[in-house]
Enzyme design. Sequence first.
Site: not given
Length: 423
Positions: A65-66, A306, A310
């Site tokens: 989820l960054r 997965d 980005h």
Amino acid sequence: MTALCITGGRVIDPASGHDGEADVWIDDGRIAAIGAAPASFPEHDRIDAGGCIVCPGLVDLSARLREPGERHKGTIASESRAAIAGGITTVCCPPDTSPVVDAPATVELIRQRAIEADQARVYPIGALTAGLDGQYLAPMRALARAGCRAMGQADRDVGDSHVLRSALTYAATIDRPVILPACTPSLGHGCAHEGPVASGLGLPGIPVAAETTAVARIIALVADTGARVHIGRLSSAAAVDLLARAKADDLPVTADVAAHQLELTESALTGFDTRAHLRPPPRSTGDRDALREAVGAGVIDAICSDHRPHEPDAKRRPFEASDPGLSGLETLLGLVLARVAAGDCDLATALARVTAGPARILDLGLGTLTPDAPADLCIFEPETETVVDPDRFVSRGRDTPLAGRTLPGRVRTVLVDGRVRSG
């Protein structure tokens, strides 16, 4: 909380074996009944699910989820909305955030932002070792108390087998499974499957041995410690064989595969397509077919997205320098349904790999429509086809080598705790 009835759909609940047209009754955020209305059911709203499949909400064991640390790639709010758009009601996020999830305060931060987002459920995976550096054990008991349902290493190995053995032994004492990557770093420095395509492109390869040596060590330590271990994202036929033998010996080991590994092969790299720069890399046709067979046979227990969103610049580099990963939340269900359409397995089996299977691995008490379970549901149109269009993704990540592919199914409505979420 409003009572609700979902009418006219084909209800498939792999956990209970239910498969047939029925009404689903929901009260106070939980499943009240399937079939006839419970006695004295309160006044309620209705959702018409005619022509649709009604199943438990999908449970995804690996989705970045960054946040914290990489908000330029995604946030808990943006990516949990993307999960809902893909029919996923529960997301488990690996601990390789910045900072690493090795302190209860980081767990609390993630949980609080997930509550504020009010979309999919979010379960952070706690770090197995401090800083994921593989040297010292993380405070696993404190992480478990803070809400981590499992401990893991994300993509990072524990090089010292003595440390790994100690970590597994300790994790067993707090009744938490351990999620480990299937890669030996000293063999995994490349960026593509070691095969004819990588050779032709002049790219450094990652041999299958990078995976099999890691899986063999994990299985040996499971046999030694009795710890529950889940191996993340298998990619090769040889590793599937090792897993099958471990299961035949009744070892407490499970595994998942990324959905795109069931579709792609090394040929996806042709033309140096950085969208197909993945880790583990897409491998040979034989490896892909073995993974498909293992999903149908139950050797592989779960299918994950997965998901690794980005920013655009991360992929606008030479292949080796680009960041590995794709945006997978919004194609997970379609890729699973594609395996059904191809005849690899029946629909109930395929749905089990993204509902009951992953939920059982982490003891989440989700992934089922049995009475009194949380009312997390996905309602989708099985006969509608969807063209993968990254420009329409809810996720901030827009990179996928599946762009332009037509996949079966379209998510119509998703509920978490009995409430419709927007996605």
